[in-house]
Write a protein that holds these residues in place. Structure first.
Motif, PDB file in Angstrom:
ATOM      1  N   SER A 256       0.840  -1.192   0.000  1.00 16.98           N
ATOM      2  CA  SER A 256       0.000   0.000   0.000  1.00 16.98           C
ATOM      3  C   SER A 256       0.880   1.250   0.000  1.00 16.98           C
ATOM      4  CB  SER A 256      -0.939   0.031   1.210  1.00 16.98           C
ATOM      5  OG  SER A 256      -0.184   0.161   2.401  1.00 16.98           O
TER       6      SER A 256
ATOM      7  N   ASN B 161       0.743   5.150   1.434  1.00 10.57           N
ATOM      8  CA  ASN B 161       0.037   6.082   2.312  1.00 10.57           C
ATOM      9  C   ASN B 161       0.222   7.504   1.785  1.00 10.57           C
ATOM     10  OD1 ASN B 161      -1.009   3.979   3.890  1.00 10.57           O
ATOM     11  ND2 ASN B 161       0.921   3.842   5.017  1.00 10.57           N
ATOM     12  N   THR B 162       0.800   8.398   2.545  1.00  9.30           N
ATOM     13  CA  THR B 162       0.942   9.778   2.095  1.00  9.30           C
ATOM     14  C   THR B 162       1.902   9.883   0.912  1.00  9.30           C
ATOM     15  OG1 THR B 162       0.441  10.662   4.276  1.00  9.30           O
ATOM     16  CG2 THR B 162       1.631  12.110   2.770  1.00  9.30           C
TER      17      THR B 162
ATOM     18  N   THR C  69      -2.899  12.659   1.421  1.00  2.70           N
ATOM     19  CA  THR C  69      -2.999  11.429   2.196  1.00  2.70           C
ATOM     20  C   THR C  69      -3.778  10.376   1.418  1.00  2.70           C
ATOM     21  OG1 THR C  69      -5.079  12.032   3.259  1.00  2.70           O
ATOM     22  CG2 THR C  69      -3.042  12.814   4.300  1.00  2.70           C
ATOM     23  N   ARG C  70      -3.834   9.187   1.983  1.00  3.67           N
ATOM     24  CA  ARG C  70      -4.569   8.107   1.312  1.00  3.67           C
ATOM     25  C   ARG C  70      -6.057   8.452   1.213  1.00  3.67           C
ATOM     26  NH1 ARG C  70      -3.424   3.300  -0.570  1.00  3.67           N
ATOM     27  NH2 ARG C  70      -5.051   1.703  -0.623  1.00  3.67           N
ATOM     28  N   SER C  71      -6.548   9.221   2.180  1.00  2.26           N
ATOM     29  CA  SER C  71      -7.951   9.655   2.137  1.00  2.26           C
ATOM     30  C   SER C  71      -8.136  10.923   1.315  1.00  2.26           C
ATOM     31  CB  SER C  71      -8.470   9.905   3.560  1.00  2.26           C
ATOM     32  OG  SER C  71      -7.702  10.921   4.187  1.00  2.26           O
ATOM     33  N   THR C  72      -7.087  11.318   0.601  1.00  2.00           N
ATOM     34  CA  THR C  72      -7.060  12.465  -0.318  1.00  2.00           C
ATOM     35  C   THR C  72      -7.149  13.821   0.357  1.00  2.00           C
ATOM     36  OG1 THR C  72      -9.433  12.498  -0.891  1.00  2.00           O
ATOM     37  CG2 THR C  72      -7.996  11.050  -2.188  1.00  2.00           C
ATOM     38  N   ALA C  73      -6.818  13.892   1.633  1.00  2.00           N
ATOM     39  CA  ALA C  73      -6.661  15.205   2.259  1.00  2.00           C
ATOM     40  C   ALA C  73      -5.374  15.821   1.728  1.00  2.00           C
ATOM     41  CB  ALA C  73      -6.600  15.067   3.772  1.00  2.00           C
ATOM     42  N   THR C  74      -5.437  17.091   1.381  1.00  5.03           N
ATOM     43  CA  THR C  74      -4.280  17.742   0.770  1.00  5.03           C
ATOM     44  C   THR C  74      -3.773  18.907   1.614  1.00  5.03           C
ATOM     45  OG1 THR C  74      -5.718  19.173  -0.544  1.00  5.03           O
ATOM     46  CG2 THR C  74      -4.991  17.113  -1.563  1.00  5.03           C
TER      47      THR C  74
ATOM     48  N   SER D  41      -2.765  15.326  -6.893  1.00  4.15           N
ATOM     49  CA  SER D  41      -3.787  14.283  -6.976  1.00  4.15           C
ATOM     50  C   SER D  41      -3.089  12.932  -7.017  1.00  4.15           C
ATOM     51  CB  SER D  41      -4.674  14.475  -8.208  1.00  4.15           C
ATOM     52  OG  SER D  41      -3.897  14.414  -9.401  1.00  4.15           O
TER      53      SER D  41
ATOM     54  N   ASN E  13      -4.647   5.654  -6.871  1.00  6.89           N
ATOM     55  CA  ASN E  13      -4.196   4.543  -6.034  1.00  6.89           C
ATOM     56  C   ASN E  13      -4.033   3.255  -6.833  1.00  6.89           C
ATOM     57  OD1 ASN E  13      -4.074   6.098  -3.687  1.00  6.89           O
ATOM     58  ND2 ASN E  13      -6.242   5.727  -3.235  1.00  6.89           N
TER      59      ASN E  13
END
Length: 121
Positions: free
Chosen positions: A30, A32-33, A52-57, A70, A73
């Motif tokens: 995987s 991650n960031t 981040t993996r949750s797409t927080a920028t 962007s 994954n």
């Protein structure tokens, strides 16, 4: 083994755009960031953008509103869309990925080889 390959750098005039890509391959469990850094001539490496993996920028103040980070994954790839480029954006750009590898299942930082971006006035 993990390999990172960057592409997309080049020379543009002020106000132009470039899109950088960084693709990871190998024994990846995987990612991650993901992040982009840059090192201007004669200066230290600095953070440009992270996702981040949750797409927080998060962006450096100097690029907010002009750059967009962007990720894909499925392709283990991170992108940096750079618009309204300025001469002060001239630097070598590096991607940095936090990768968990198969087998060890531990996270390590991996760096791309760097790609030159040159913006002329």
């Amino acid at each position: 083994q993990v390999q990172l390959v960057e592409s997309g750098g080049g020379a543009v005039q002020s106000g132009g755009s470039l899109r950088l890509s960084c693709a990871a391959s190998g024994s990846i469990f995987s990612v991650n960031t993901m992040a982009w850094y840059r090192q201007p001539p004669g200066k230290q490496r600095e953070s440009v953008a992270t996702i981040t993996r949750s797409t927080a920028t998060n962006y450096a103040d100097s690029v907010k509103g002009r750059f967009l980070i962007s990720r894909d994954n499925a392709k283990n790839t991170v992108y940096l869309q750079m618009n309204s480029l300025k001469p002060e954006d001239t630097a070598v750009y590096y991607c940095n990925l936090q990768i968990v590898t198969r087998g060890s299942y531990t996270q390590q930082n991996y760096w791309g080889q760097g790609t030159q971006v040159t913006v002329s006035s």
